[in-house]
Structure formats: C-alpha cells, structure tokens
Write a protein that holds these residues in place. Structure first.
Motif, mmCIF file in Angstrom:
data_model
loop_
_atom_site.group_PDB
_atom_site.id
_atom_site.type_symbol
_atom_site.label_atom_id
_atom_site.label_comp_id
_atom_site.label_asym_id
_atom_site.label_seq_id
_atom_site.Cartn_x
_atom_site.Cartn_y
_atom_site.Cartn_z
ATOM 1 N N LEU A 288 0.829 -1.205 0.000
ATOM 2 C CA LEU A 288 0.000 0.000 0.000
ATOM 3 C C LEU A 288 0.865 1.257 0.000
ATOM 4 C CD1 LEU A 288 -2.623 -1.133 2.660
ATOM 5 C CD2 LEU A 288 -3.063 -0.840 0.220
ATOM 6 N N SER A 289 2.077 1.158 -0.456
ATOM 7 C CA SER A 289 3.004 2.296 -0.416
ATOM 8 C C SER A 289 2.624 3.346 -1.451
ATOM 9 C CB SER A 289 4.431 1.795 -0.671
ATOM 10 O OG SER A 289 4.522 1.122 -1.909
ATOM 11 N N HIS A 290 3.165 4.572 -1.215
ATOM 12 C CA HIS A 290 2.969 5.711 -2.119
ATOM 13 C C HIS A 290 1.491 6.020 -2.314
ATOM 14 C CE1 HIS A 290 7.226 6.003 -3.272
ATOM 15 N NE2 HIS A 290 7.236 4.687 -3.210
ATOM 16 N N ASN A 291 0.784 6.161 -1.193
ATOM 17 C CA ASN A 291 -0.613 6.579 -1.230
ATOM 18 C C ASN A 291 -0.812 7.757 -0.280
ATOM 19 O OD1 ASN A 291 -2.430 4.755 -2.982
ATOM 20 N ND2 ASN A 291 -1.140 3.243 -1.911
ATOM 21 N N ARG A 292 -2.058 7.999 0.143
ATOM 22 C CA ARG A 292 -2.369 9.148 0.997
ATOM 23 C C ARG A 292 -3.042 8.702 2.292
ATOM 24 N NH1 ARG A 292 -5.216 12.945 -3.708
ATOM 25 N NH2 ARG A 292 -3.407 13.015 -5.127
ATOM 26 N N HIS B 266 5.820 5.750 2.485
ATOM 27 C CA HIS B 266 5.473 6.920 1.674
ATOM 28 C C HIS B 266 3.960 7.149 1.655
ATOM 29 C CE1 HIS B 266 9.556 7.520 0.145
ATOM 30 N NE2 HIS B 266 9.637 6.202 0.082
ATOM 31 N N ASN B 267 3.389 7.214 2.862
ATOM 32 C CA ASN B 267 2.009 7.640 3.023
ATOM 33 C C ASN B 267 1.988 8.876 3.920
ATOM 34 O OD1 ASN B 267 -0.374 5.796 1.894
ATOM 35 N ND2 ASN B 267 1.378 4.441 2.322
ATOM 36 N N ARG B 268 0.850 9.146 4.542
ATOM 37 C CA ARG B 268 0.713 10.309 5.426
ATOM 38 C C ARG B 268 0.280 9.877 6.825
ATOM 39 N NH1 ARG B 268 -2.606 14.374 1.252
ATOM 40 N NH2 ARG B 268 -1.028 14.367 -0.417
ATOM 41 N N SER C 297 8.907 6.615 6.072
ATOM 42 C CA SER C 297 8.536 7.789 5.263
ATOM 43 C C SER C 297 7.071 8.157 5.449
ATOM 44 C CB SER C 297 8.847 7.546 3.783
ATOM 45 O OG SER C 297 10.231 7.304 3.597
ATOM 46 N N ASN C 298 6.700 8.332 6.722
ATOM 47 C CA ASN C 298 5.360 8.791 7.056
ATOM 48 C C ASN C 298 5.471 9.995 7.985
ATOM 49 O OD1 ASN C 298 2.945 7.017 6.039
ATOM 50 N ND2 ASN C 298 4.606 5.558 6.439
#
Length: 488
Positions: free
Chosen positions: A59-63, A85-87, A111-112
């Motif tokens: 589920l990487s590189h999402n919001r 790489h999410n938020r 990377s959050n």
C-alpha cells in the motif's frame, strides 16, 4: 528455441485486477498469485474486501493518514505489509487485530508522519521480525512500545527527531533475537552509559548511533573507542560520521574519531572494564527459606519508582504477586518461601520520572535443595563404613584362622572315622572349590556352595605315609577330585 520460449511463457506470472464486490478502489489493485499491490493509487484508507489469500500487501505511495481498528481484518495469511510513503499520523488500537498476527514478519511504516510510537501499536504482532520506522517525525518511543516483539531481529528508526530512547526496555530476556537497532541521524544529546552497557552483546554490535547531536564527553568517547577496539561493524563502517558537539555548541561539531585531541585528557584505561559489564549480584538461599533482593542503583530522590521482572517474565510491582513475591517501596524484593523453580536472574529497573533517568541491575538467585548436603554425606559415610568392615573381615580371615602347632596333642588313632571325616570336610569346604566328597552317596546331593579361595587340599603325614583326605576314595588312590597320590 521453441521449447525454451514455451517454458518461459508458461512460467510468466499473469497480473490481473483483483476481483472484488465492494469498492472500486479494490478493483484497481493488482493481484499476482498471493501478492496484492495497491501502490500509487491515491488511496486515503486501506481498501476493504481484500483477497484473503494475500501474503504480501503493498500500500506504499498513497495518501493513507491513519490505520483504524480492524483495518486488515480477515487477512489471516499476511506476512508482509508495506505502507511506506504515506501520510500516517495515527495507528489506532486493534489496527492489526484479526490479521495473520504471529505470521506477520515484515512491517514497513517508513517515510510517514508518525510522531509518537505508542505502546499499543504492535501488540497484535508477536511474530514481527523486521520493523521499518525510519524517515518519520518521531520524537518519542514509549518504553513498552517494543516489549511484545520477542521475535524482532531488526528495527530501523533512523532519520527521526529522537532526543532519547528507552534502552532499558531492550533486554536479552525480552529481545533474544535482536541484532540491529538503527538510531542514526536523530537528535540524541546524551547516552545513558549504564543502560547501553547492559544491552545484550548482539545488540551492542548492531547499534548504530552515528550522525547524532551528542555532547563531547569522556564517557561517550570511551564507549565508542571500546566498540572500535572490539571491531563492531556499526563503528567501522561509519567511522567518519560519528560526531559530537564541543561544550554542547552546534557550531563546534567535530568528527571525534578523526580529531580526538579534545579527548586526550580522558582516562581511557578503564574503558574495557567499565563497559560491557552488567551490574550483577548473586544471592543463594536454601529451599523453603526467605531471600531479600536489593535493587542497587545510584539514583536518589522522591520520584523514584521500581520494577522487577522475574525469571519467568513476570512483572512485579508493590506490593507483590500471588503471595510468593513481596515488594517494598524502597525497591527491595522478597522471595517469601524459596522454591527450586524460583532460581534464575531477576531484573530490576529504577526509574526517575522527574529527570527521565533510569538504571538497571540484575540479581542471580540460586536455590539449594533441602537436605541435599546431608544425603551426600550419608552416602559417603556408608561407603566408607562398608570398606572398613570389609577390611576387618579380611584381616580376621587371614590372622584368626585356626592352625596346627607342634605342642598340641595329636589326635588318637582310635578316633572314629566319622569324626575325622567331619573335620576334614570342614577344612575342604573352605580351601577347595568343590564340595566335600562326604556329601556324595545314596540319598545325598552334592553341595552347591561357591567358594572364593581356590587352593589344593592339605596333604597330611601319618606314620611317615601320606594320609588320604577324608571323604575321598583312598582305595582308588586319589585325594579329593583329580589329585593323584604320591608316596613320600
């Protein structure tokens, strides 16, 4: 060539859209065997109704900004979750509940935007082996956040904003497989030397602390110099990236392995003995007796709290547990009635919550079984007594055996043959391996007695002639069994 092409085509993994009866977001994910990829789809939450056969979920590189309770419900085969790489800012309690649980091995939350690693984040993941938390905004890791991860092998927390870390929570009993703890590129100011020296040796070898904001102190320099002498990879591979601040000034940062003039005044001779040794004490107690264990610490003050961990991983706080362990407010722990199963290493932690300092110590307890020594003494005494009795019997046999002397009266020749036969039989039964011949005859059975001393029958003289032993056939010219007569 055609055969090879056919084999390549048959081995190709076909990627298709994941079938779902729910949202259209799940239909956009790609499924390849047991791998489900929902990367870079602009997702704002974890899609529902995912394939239950999924082993790897990307589920990487999402919001995605938060993981709600039961976000991965029904995915009982998951071994890898990638959420990089999410938020992410929050992981709610029970987020990993009803998932694979013990089967989940790899969790990537790098990377959050996480700020605090709370104690409930990984409660449902006892089988986790690799945890990635680097490149977040973490300023605090709660003391119990990693306590349930007994199978944890590698933890990456670099590139965060940590000013301190609960090193005391990492122990050999709680993390026996941990070999890497990356805390590099943070904002650590001072290192708790006592807690770090209490870390398991495997953790110390894989502890990365380079590129922090450490103050230049002799104790800090001793620690890294000791690790360098031991050849630790964490120092050898990043030797030029270990920095500290002189007098705590940010502008006075030096690479202390390259420029060590500042530390020439430090006494480094005690580095090898002061580091790498745990504060350990030993207590011996007899079974059924009471034992008092003291929590040795240099901390003082009214804000001190104490915690004990027994050898069976039982946490003990005042007033104690189950009546067998009693704890006092000064940190002492009493074993009310020692049992054999109470033996082992007891771990104590003293925590100063006001100054955010702590110290740990260990007490090794041995329990001697009841009457153990008296049994050993009785066994040895019995063996010695048996040897003495045997020796006395041998001496009596050698020196107290009746013998013939010259001044003794000779037996009259008129003595009955029956008496002579009886006396000879007594001597023969002792000195010969065979039973006396007098027992042979009609209506008699041969004796089955066994003898130890094997000697020939005594030859006696009577009126200058050899006298046959009693009970043997003299008329046949033999004495005893198989001994021919010889004239003298």
């Amino acid at each position: 060539m055609l055969i090879c092409l056919q084999l390549l085509q048959s081995d190709t993994v076909h990627t298709t859209a994941c079938p779902s009866q729910a949202s259209s977001q799940t239909n956009r994910c790609l499924c390849a065997s047991d791998i489900v990829s929902c990367a870079a789809l602009g997702l704002e939450w974890v899609p529902g109704e995912m394939p239950v056969s999924a082993v790897t979920l990307d589920l990487s590189h999402n919001r995605i900004s938060q993981l709600k309770g039961g976000a991965f419900r029904g995915l009982s085969r998951l071994e890898t979750i990638r959420l990089a790489h999410n938020r992410l800012t929050t992981v709610h309690p029970g987020a990993f509940q009803n998932t694979s649980g013990p089967q989940l091995r790899h969790l990537d939350l790098s990377s959050n935007q996480l700020r605090v690693v709370e104690h409930h984040y990984f409660l449902e993941l006892p089988g986790l082996e690799e945890l990635l938390l680097f490149n977040n905004r973490i300023v605090q890791v709660e003391s119990q956040a990693l306590s349930g991860l007994r199978n944890l092998q590698r933890a990456y927390l670099s590139h965060n904003r940590l000013t301190h870390f609960p090193f005391f929570s990492i122990q050999e009993q709680s993390h026996p497989h941990l070999t890497m703890l990356d805390l590099s590129s943070n904002r650590l100011l001072k290192l708790p030397l006592e807690d770090i020296s209490n870390l398991p040796q495997l953790v110390q070898r894989g502890l990365y602390l380079h590129n922090n904001s450490l103050e230049c102190e002799c104790s800090m320099f001793r620690l890294f110099r000791h690790w360098e002498q031991q050849g630790f990879v964490s120092v050898r591979h990043f030797r030029h990236e270990h920095t500290c601040r002189v007098y705590g000034l940010q502008k006075a940062t030096v690479r202390f392995f390259q420029h060590d003039r500042y530390f020439k005044k430090c006494n480094l001779s005690a580095a090898s003995t002061a580091l790498g040794q745990q504060r350990t004490h030993s207590v011996s107690v007899k079974e059924g007796k009471a034992a008092l264990l003291h929590c040795v610490t240099a901390l003082s003050g009214h804000s001190l709290t104490f915690l004990w961990v027994s050898p069976n991983q039982e946490y003990v706080a005042p007033p104690g547990n189950n009546g067998s362990l009693k704890m006092f407010t000064n940190g002492s722990l009493e074993i009310v009635e020692a049992r054999v199963e109470d033996a082992g290493v007891y771990w104590c932690m003293a925590l100063d919550q006001q100054q955010q300092r702590n110290q740990t110590s260990e007490v090794n307890v041995t329990v001697a079984q009841r009457h153990h020594e008296s049994h050993q003494f009785n066994t040895g005494f019995t063996t010695l007594l048996g040897c003495v009795v045997s020796l006395l019997l041998i001496l009596m046999y050698l020196y107290l055996t009746p013998c013939r002397c010259s001044h003794c009266a000779k037996a009259t020749p008129t003595a009955s043959t029956e008496n002579e036969a009886g006396a000879g039989s007594a001597k023969s039964s002792i000195l010969t391996p065979n039973p006396p011949a007098t027992t042979e005859g009609p209506g008699h059975k041969v004796s089955t007695n066994k003898h130890v001393v094997f000697l020939e029958p005594i030859r006696e003289q009577q009126n200058g002639k050899l006298r046959a032993g009693p009970g043997s056939g003299a008329e046949q010219g033999h004495v005893g069994h198989g001994l021919p007569l010889e004239a003298e």
